[in-house]
Design a protein around this motif. Structure first.
Motif, PDB file in Angstrom:
ATOM      1  N   VAL A  48       0.852  -1.108   0.031  1.00 62.19           N
ATOM      2  CA  VAL A  48      -0.259  -0.144  -0.115  1.00 62.19           C
ATOM      3  C   VAL A  48       1.079   1.313   0.108  1.00 62.19           C
ATOM      4  O   VAL A  48       1.633   1.329   0.839  1.00 62.19           O
ATOM      5  CB  VAL A  48      -0.891  -0.088   1.138  1.00 62.19           C
ATOM      6  N   LYS A  56      -3.423   6.135   3.775  1.00 61.62           N
ATOM      7  CA  LYS A  56      -2.658   4.795   3.832  1.00 61.62           C
ATOM      8  C   LYS A  56      -2.894   4.471   5.399  1.00 61.62           C
ATOM      9  O   LYS A  56      -3.493   3.105   5.766  1.00 61.62           O
ATOM     10  CB  LYS A  56      -1.317   4.609   3.428  1.00 61.62           C
ATOM     11  N   SER A  57      -2.411   5.186   6.388  1.00 60.37           N
ATOM     12  CA  SER A  57      -2.631   4.975   7.769  1.00 60.37           C
ATOM     13  C   SER A  57      -3.926   4.591   8.256  1.00 60.37           C
ATOM     14  O   SER A  57      -4.440   3.714   9.129  1.00 60.37           O
ATOM     15  CB  SER A  57      -1.960   5.948   8.660  1.00 60.37           C
ATOM     16  N   ILE A  60      -5.065   1.167   6.906  1.00 62.47           N
ATOM     17  CA  ILE A  60      -4.562   0.146   7.715  1.00 62.47           C
ATOM     18  C   ILE A  60      -5.212  -0.110   8.878  1.00 62.47           C
ATOM     19  O   ILE A  60      -5.745  -1.082   9.529  1.00 62.47           O
ATOM     20  CB  ILE A  60      -3.103   0.109   7.918  1.00 62.47           C
ATOM     21  N   ASP A 187       3.803  -2.313   8.852  1.00 58.50           N
ATOM     22  CA  ASP A 187       3.617  -0.452   8.806  1.00 58.50           C
ATOM     23  C   ASP A 187       5.230  -0.021   8.558  1.00 58.50           C
ATOM     24  O   ASP A 187       6.222  -0.167   9.763  1.00 58.50           O
ATOM     25  CB  ASP A 187       2.886  -0.160   9.810  1.00 58.50           C
ATOM     26  N   ILE A 218       3.004  -1.585   4.125  1.00 59.21           N
ATOM     27  CA  ILE A 218       2.769  -0.092   3.811  1.00 59.21           C
ATOM     28  C   ILE A 218       4.243   0.366   3.908  1.00 59.21           C
ATOM     29  O   ILE A 218       4.992   0.117   5.008  1.00 59.21           O
ATOM     30  CB  ILE A 218       2.144   0.685   4.814  1.00 59.21           C
TER      31      ILE A 218
END
Length: 271
Positions: A48, A56-57, A60, A187, A218
């Motif tokens: 991602v 993005k965050s 997730i 992440d 990510i």
């Protein structure tokens, strides 16, 4: 305008392990997610990517229970699921390794891997006297580290505070792999690491894929993404700008889509 999605042919014949449909998340007047779809298939690494503020965050966190979406739904192994907190996602088999790692430096490696999941000894010692199975947890932690091919950790009783950044990341990934029965989310796993340690983490990600465990990665590091990802989900302004593969698009293509210079319908730069 709906973005074109490029997928390997075999994924079209399989049901995804994890799906998100129409995820919406707002923070007052700020739109974090605006109807985002996502599919994750068994034995693949789905990266991602996106610029800062692309969502993005938020995406997730909605997938792992840290946030509850305002609209949309999740499906895990073809069953609708709702995660109200991270513990719900963990109980369902989704493990997340955040950039901060969330390790306890003063504890040893085995204790960190079983932190919050401590196992008691069998029989009356565990049920009545509530004694922990320290030897069993050390043995299983050692096995988890070996299974990932981590050779830089020799002593499972070593305090985490004595480990390097790459070794700490290895502990966090091994913990996720040990308990993430269905999905592992990473992440920015190489953000604070040097070249050698980053390569070790990338090898661990490949190892997870070889075990058939799907991984969501990510990352801002485009070379790392193009090295390990099977498919790449691109976030832009709270929406999915499209899904590409390292075979179908170059890193330059991905960055152009991510920044809005091009889109998947019109590969020419926008004016």
């Amino acid at each position: 305008m709906t973005a074109t999605v490029n997928r390997p042919q075999d994924t079209q014949l399989r049901a995804p392990i994890l799906s998100a449909r129409g995820l919406v998340k707002t923070f007052g007047r700020v739109i974090g997610l605006d109807g985002v779809d996502l599919d994750l298939y068994a034995g693949e690494v789905l990266a991602v990517i996106g610029d800062n503020g692309a969502g993005k965050s938020t995406l997730i966190k909605c997938l792992t229970g840290a946030l509850v979406p305002d609209a949309g739904h999740l499906v895990l192994e073809e069953r609708p699921v709702t995660f109200r907190r991270p513990q719900d996602a963990r109980a369902a088999g989704i493990e997340t390794v955040y950039q901060t790692l969330a390790v306890a430096p003063a504890l040893d490696i085995a204790s960190n891997m079983y932190l919050g999941r401590e196992e008691r000894r069998r029989g009356i010692l565990g049920s009545v006297f509530r004694m922990l199975d320290h030897r069993g947890m050390r043995d299983r932690a050692s096995a988890a580290v070996r299974d990932l091919g981590i050779q830089t950790i020799q002593n499972i009783q070593q305090p985490v505070e004595t480990l390097s950044g790459g070794q700490r990341q290895a502990v966090a990934v091994a913990r996720a792999a040990a308990f993430g029965s269905k999905v592992v989310v990473l992440d920015e796993p190489t953000a604070a690491l040097g070249v050698k340690e980053s390569n070790q983490v990338l090898e661990m990600i490949k190892g997870l894929r070889e075990r058939g465990l799907p991984v969501i990665l990510i990352s801002h590091n485009m070379p790392h993404v193009w090295e390990v990802a099977d498919r790449i989900h691109i976030q832009r302004l709270g929406r999915c700008a499209g899904v590409i593969t390292p075979d179908s698009h170059t890193m330059s293509d991905g960055v152009a889509i991510m920044t809005g210079a091009t889109n998947l319908q019109d590969p020419q730069p926008t004016s």
